[in-house]
Motif scaffolding. Sequence first.
Motif, mmCIF file in Angstrom:
data_model
loop_
_atom_site.group_PDB
_atom_site.id
_atom_site.type_symbol
_atom_site.label_atom_id
_atom_site.label_comp_id
_atom_site.label_asym_id
_atom_site.label_seq_id
_atom_site.Cartn_x
_atom_site.Cartn_y
_atom_site.Cartn_z
ATOM 1 N N ASN A 1 124.858 29.152 66.062
ATOM 2 C CA ASN A 1 124.849 29.770 64.732
ATOM 3 C C ASN A 1 124.243 28.874 63.668
ATOM 4 O OD1 ASN A 1 127.066 28.163 63.630
ATOM 5 N ND2 ASN A 1 128.470 29.483 64.791
ATOM 6 N N SER A 2 123.838 27.661 64.059
ATOM 7 C CA SER A 2 123.080 26.821 63.133
ATOM 8 C C SER A 2 121.571 27.028 63.284
ATOM 9 C CB SER A 2 123.406 25.341 63.356
ATOM 10 O OG SER A 2 122.859 24.865 64.575
ATOM 11 N N SER B 1 128.722 26.540 67.501
ATOM 12 C CA SER B 1 128.217 25.876 66.288
ATOM 13 C C SER B 1 126.717 25.598 66.363
ATOM 14 C CB SER B 1 128.981 24.574 66.034
ATOM 15 O OG SER B 1 128.866 23.703 67.153
ATOM 16 N N ILE C 1 120.267 29.743 57.418
ATOM 17 C CA ILE C 1 119.520 28.490 57.545
ATOM 18 C C ILE C 1 118.111 28.753 58.066
ATOM 19 C CG2 ILE C 1 119.490 26.229 58.674
ATOM 20 C CD1 ILE C 1 122.567 26.450 58.873
ATOM 21 N N THR D 1 126.298 34.695 59.621
ATOM 22 C CA THR D 1 125.010 34.429 58.984
ATOM 23 C C THR D 1 125.099 33.177 58.127
ATOM 24 O OG1 THR D 1 125.606 35.920 57.172
ATOM 25 C CG2 THR D 1 124.328 36.851 58.977
ATOM 26 N N ARG D 2 124.361 32.180 58.538
ATOM 27 C CA ARG D 2 124.284 30.939 57.774
ATOM 28 C C ARG D 2 123.090 30.930 56.825
ATOM 29 N NH1 ARG D 2 126.939 26.531 60.287
ATOM 30 N NH2 ARG D 2 128.891 27.263 61.181
ATOM 31 N N ASP E 1 120.883 33.507 62.815
ATOM 32 C CA ASP E 1 121.976 34.394 62.428
ATOM 33 C C ASP E 1 122.306 35.278 63.624
ATOM 34 O OD1 ASP E 1 122.071 33.318 59.907
ATOM 35 O OD2 ASP E 1 120.841 34.881 58.986
#
Length: 252
Positions: free
Chosen positions: A59-60, A56, A31, A28-29, A63
């Motif tokens: 997950n950007s 990458s 963003i 979980t980022r 989540d």
Amino acid sequence: FAKADLPTNISYVEIDSLDLKVRVQSVTRGIEDYNLVFLHGSPSSLTAWQAYLQDSLLNSKADLHAVDRPGYGYSNFGNELTSIDTQTKVISKVINDLQLNNVIAVGTSYGGPVAARLPIENKQVKAVIMVSPAIDPDNEKRVWQSEFTQWWITRWLVPTGYRVAGDEKTVHAQELAAIEKDWSQINVPVLHIHGDKDELVPYINVNYSQAVFSNINVVTITGLGHEIAWARPELVIPYLLEMVERLKQAEQ
């Protein structure tokens, strides 16, 4: 994940009525307020989705949450739960307990129909992506190896995960038949990805999806079989990203 310098979290959601704890691995980022929930096939575990959680770009944009379905991994390993309807209710509670919004349910093989049923149980599920789903009750292929999990004289010889898979497989067609009248209730976007050389879950399953879902797109992967989700994530991830963007545009 530590070597990749990628923070991840393991959590457990308790289902008291079933004496069940469901393991979830999350990246979980924070963003974007979009969540992908991944459901594996059988036999398997949430580790089937490691490449997705580590991607990458993916997950950007959202989540990511991979779930051990009941009976697998660390979700009461060995204690099968063969009802698709009950499994769906379990995953819905996971979504609620983790307070996930704007969910895209992603399921492969047995996890496909569980993912597809989630919009009925949970209004936060805004889209479904099925990869090689075993969803057509009339084209559920019988796997002879499953017989060993059902005979008392050989059942004890079979590894635990395969026993759970055999128990699911034995009643899968009748479980699908029991819920097929409900597919007409689903109007969120549904994407069905399938290899045209799938020998375990025949490609003809796409015809069923096209017949029962009102908002369906099919992607055919030429020359590949049942292994697409876990062996070729690079083929699936672009469609996940596309679905996230589709939901964003729909909100604007």
